[in-house]
Write an enzyme that holds these catalytic residues in place. Structure first.
Site, PDB file in Angstrom:
ATOM      1  N   HIS A   1       0.862  -1.179   0.000  1.00  0.00           N
ATOM      2  CA  HIS A   1       0.000   0.000   0.000  1.00  0.00           C
ATOM      3  C   HIS A   1       0.902   1.234   0.000  1.00  0.00           C
ATOM      4  O   HIS A   1       1.651   1.459   0.962  1.00  0.00           O
ATOM      5  CB  HIS A   1      -0.887   0.018   1.244  1.00  0.00           C
ATOM      6  CG  HIS A   1      -1.873  -1.108   1.301  1.00  0.00           C
ATOM      7  ND1 HIS A   1      -3.182  -0.955   0.906  1.00  0.00           N
ATOM      8  CD2 HIS A   1      -1.737  -2.400   1.700  1.00  0.00           C
ATOM      9  CE1 HIS A   1      -3.819  -2.111   1.075  1.00  0.00           C
ATOM     10  NE2 HIS A   1      -2.966  -3.004   1.540  1.00  0.00           N
TER      11      HIS A   1
ATOM     12  N   GLU B   1      -8.183   0.372  -5.373  1.00  0.00           N
ATOM     13  CA  GLU B   1      -9.189  -0.490  -4.773  1.00  0.00           C
ATOM     14  C   GLU B   1     -10.324   0.302  -4.140  1.00  0.00           C
ATOM     15  O   GLU B   1     -10.182   1.481  -3.806  1.00  0.00           O
ATOM     16  CB  GLU B   1      -8.548  -1.389  -3.722  1.00  0.00           C
ATOM     17  CG  GLU B   1      -7.953  -0.632  -2.561  1.00  0.00           C
ATOM     18  CD  GLU B   1      -7.188  -1.522  -1.591  1.00  0.00           C
ATOM     19  OE1 GLU B   1      -6.993  -2.708  -1.878  1.00  0.00           O
ATOM     20  OE2 GLU B   1      -6.783  -1.008  -0.533  1.00  0.00           O
TER      21      GLU B   1
ATOM     22  N   GLU C   1      -7.527 -12.942   5.973  1.00  0.00           N
ATOM     23  CA  GLU C   1      -6.584 -12.507   7.000  1.00  0.00           C
ATOM     24  C   GLU C   1      -7.331 -12.416   8.333  1.00  0.00           C
ATOM     25  O   GLU C   1      -7.170 -13.256   9.203  1.00  0.00           O
ATOM     26  CB  GLU C   1      -5.937 -11.169   6.639  1.00  0.00           C
ATOM     27  CG  GLU C   1      -4.883 -10.748   7.657  1.00  0.00           C
ATOM     28  CD  GLU C   1      -4.322  -9.357   7.409  1.00  0.00           C
ATOM     29  OE1 GLU C   1      -3.188  -9.117   7.842  1.00  0.00           O
ATOM     30  OE2 GLU C   1      -5.022  -8.521   6.814  1.00  0.00           O
TER      31      GLU C   1
END
Length: 307
Positions: free
Chosen positions: A9, A122, A184
């Site tokens: 990121h 995203e 996750e």
């Protein structure tokens, strides 16, 4: 061997001195470093504080170039960087201006540092799905400037995927690979949800280890998981001695290695590769997975194969 990083990121890659300079220039408070995070949701809260400092297209350009320089020092030849447009900032600047800042950075990064940078913007769970569709449309408009994928991030398990699937389908229809975060904070079903929406690759995916049938499917279909060992450990989803990547790789699942948010997790690409090697994923295996999962064109893929 050249390294490929598929999950970073850009907003979380900004080192403290650079973040402080950007915050001061934008007349905003300088965020204080956080030593630890309770879980993914606490991390996202702190991530939002950090990313609120980035306000201009030139900020976005700079952080891409800066991270490419860092990654090059750690052997990276190819990056797929993530960014997550904020609805309020998009209203102020326009999505095209945000996209252009990152695209300018990607072009400059390759020219200046020799690192091939591709972009995977995203949408995020919890945002207005209509905004997610607008992000997808903007991503498609910037395909010729290095945008190769479209993702879904945010608070796994708190919000369903279904409202965000139309934007994912739109991006896929126009040739972008789908790279959702899953597996996750949430369990194997989140990985299955990502597969149902047509994921080209899955960001994290480590909870697939709980489902042998799912692991077998991932291995058979050669679905690459972008594993970020330190991130998983710092958020409490794994330990250095007991990380799912060991079992996943033994099951034949391709695992690429990435930093996730290196400035926030106090890591870098060399540390991640060293940790992965200790867990059973060799440099060669990481490169193979990175190459298999990369969303680049075939000419770029051939170039990477020769490195």
């Amino acid at each position: 061997m050249a390294r490929i990083e598929l999950h970073v990121h850009f907003e979380g890659s900004v080192r403290p001195h650079t973040l402080a300079a950007i915050a001061r220039r934008n007349r905003l408070p300088v965020p204080q470093p956080v030593d630890g995070f309770r879980d993914l949701h606490h991390f996202i809260d702190m991530w939002n504080v950090t990313t609120a400092c980035l306000r201009t297209p030139d900020d976005f350009r700079r952080i891409v170039v800066d991270y490419a320089a860092e990654a090059e020092r750690h052997g990276a030849a190819y990056l797929e960087g993530i960014f997550t447009p904020d609805p309020q900032l998009a209203a102020d600047l326009g999505l095209d201006a945000i996209m252009a800042g990152y695209c300018d950075g990607a072009a400059e990064a390759e020219e200046t540092h020799g690192v091939i940078v591709r972009l995977t913007p995203e949408q995020y769970r919890g945002a207005d799905p209509d905004f997610g569709m607008r992000v997808a449309r903007a991503a498609v408009r910037h395909r010729e400037r290095g945008v190769v994928g479209f993702g879904l991030a945010g608070r796994e398990g708190r919000f369903p995927d279904q409202p965000y699937e139309p934007a994912m389908r739109y991006a896929a229809e126009y040739g972008l690979g789908l790279v959702p975060h899953a597996g996750e904070a949430a369990g194997p079903e989140s990985v299955r949800s990502a597969l149902r929406m047509g994921a080209s690759r899955i960001r994290h995916g480590i909870t697939a280890v709980r489902d042998p049938q799912l692991m077998a499917e991932l291995a058979e279909r050669r679905i690459v998981l972008d594993v970020c060992p330190t991130s998983n450990i710092r958020l409490g989803y794994a330990t250095e001695r007991d990380h799912p990547i060991t079992q996943l790789s033994r099951a034949g699942v391709l695992c690429s290695i990435s930093t996730d948010d290196p400035a926030m997790f106090f890591t870098d690409l060399s540390r991640e590769y060293a940790l992965a090697a200790d867990l059973g994923v060799t440099e060669e295996a990481a490169f193979e997975a990175g190459l298999a999962g990369a969303l680049c064109d075939e000419r770029t893929r051939s170039r990477l194969q020769r490195m």
